[in-house]
Design a protein around this motif. Sequence first.
Motif, PDB file in Angstrom:
ATOM      1  N   TYR A  24       0.814  -1.214   0.000  1.00  0.00           N
ATOM      2  CA  TYR A  24       0.000   0.000   0.000  1.00  0.00           C
ATOM      3  C   TYR A  24       0.853   1.272   0.000  1.00  0.00           C
ATOM      4  O   TYR A  24       0.596   2.170  -0.798  1.00  0.00           O
ATOM      5  CB  TYR A  24      -0.992  -0.006   1.176  1.00  0.00           C
ATOM      6  CG  TYR A  24      -1.982   1.130   1.101  1.00  0.00           C
ATOM      7  CD1 TYR A  24      -3.143   1.003   0.359  1.00  0.00           C
ATOM      8  CD2 TYR A  24      -1.731   2.333   1.751  1.00  0.00           C
ATOM      9  CE1 TYR A  24      -4.046   2.051   0.266  1.00  0.00           C
ATOM     10  CE2 TYR A  24      -2.626   3.379   1.669  1.00  0.00           C
ATOM     11  CZ  TYR A  24      -3.785   3.244   0.916  1.00  0.00           C
ATOM     12  OH  TYR A  24      -4.667   4.279   0.822  1.00  0.00           O
ATOM     13  N   ASN A  28       0.877   4.052  -2.956  1.00  0.00           N
ATOM     14  CA  ASN A  28       0.646   5.457  -2.598  1.00  0.00           C
ATOM     15  C   ASN A  28       1.788   6.338  -3.106  1.00  0.00           C
ATOM     16  O   ASN A  28       1.553   7.406  -3.684  1.00  0.00           O
ATOM     17  CB  ASN A  28       0.483   5.575  -1.088  1.00  0.00           C
ATOM     18  CG  ASN A  28      -0.159   6.881  -0.680  1.00  0.00           C
ATOM     19  OD1 ASN A  28      -0.215   7.829  -1.423  1.00  0.00           O
ATOM     20  ND2 ASN A  28      -0.651   6.907   0.549  1.00  0.00           N
ATOM     21  N   LEU A  83      -5.756   2.608  -4.964  1.00  0.00           N
ATOM     22  CA  LEU A  83      -5.983   3.277  -3.681  1.00  0.00           C
ATOM     23  C   LEU A  83      -7.475   3.405  -3.396  1.00  0.00           C
ATOM     24  O   LEU A  83      -7.925   3.209  -2.261  1.00  0.00           O
ATOM     25  CB  LEU A  83      -5.312   4.655  -3.676  1.00  0.00           C
ATOM     26  CG  LEU A  83      -3.786   4.660  -3.753  1.00  0.00           C
ATOM     27  CD1 LEU A  83      -3.266   6.074  -3.910  1.00  0.00           C
ATOM     28  CD2 LEU A  83      -3.176   3.973  -2.545  1.00  0.00           C
TER      29      LEU A  83
END
Length: 154
Positions: A24, A28, A83
Amino acid sequence: MDGLLAGIEQLAFVRALKASFVAYPIVNALHIMSIGALLTSVWLMDLTILGAFRSLPQAPFLALLRRVALSAFTGALVTGSLLFSVRAREYAAMPIFLAKMTLILLAGANFLIFLRRAKGSDEPAGWTVTILAVLSLVLWTSVLFAGRFIGFLN
């Protein structure tokens, strides 16, 4: 619609992305890098149309920036979708997220109109292209601000 969004959140790769300590943050970071490349190339294109960088040959410079912008937009689209998928229901319910998506659509439409109007030469831009360049600066900057507000208004 809520069922579809909940289904997206339950996809195996989305759950893995959400649970990963590494994946993640990487997605990002790649999203931020893509946005940075996109906005930098868009700003340079628009400023060139508005008369900056006169010492550079306009047509090849704009062609290069257009390729960078399209590649960066693709990266932002892929990473942004990932996301979004982690908290799809929450984001879809946020007015600021919907505003960001609307601004992206408007900026994309502006870009398509620009491509039809721009001559692609080193000639000075006409008033329509100039207005489109200014509008592009405003729209893409607004997309950036709306995106940043998503993290603070949830």
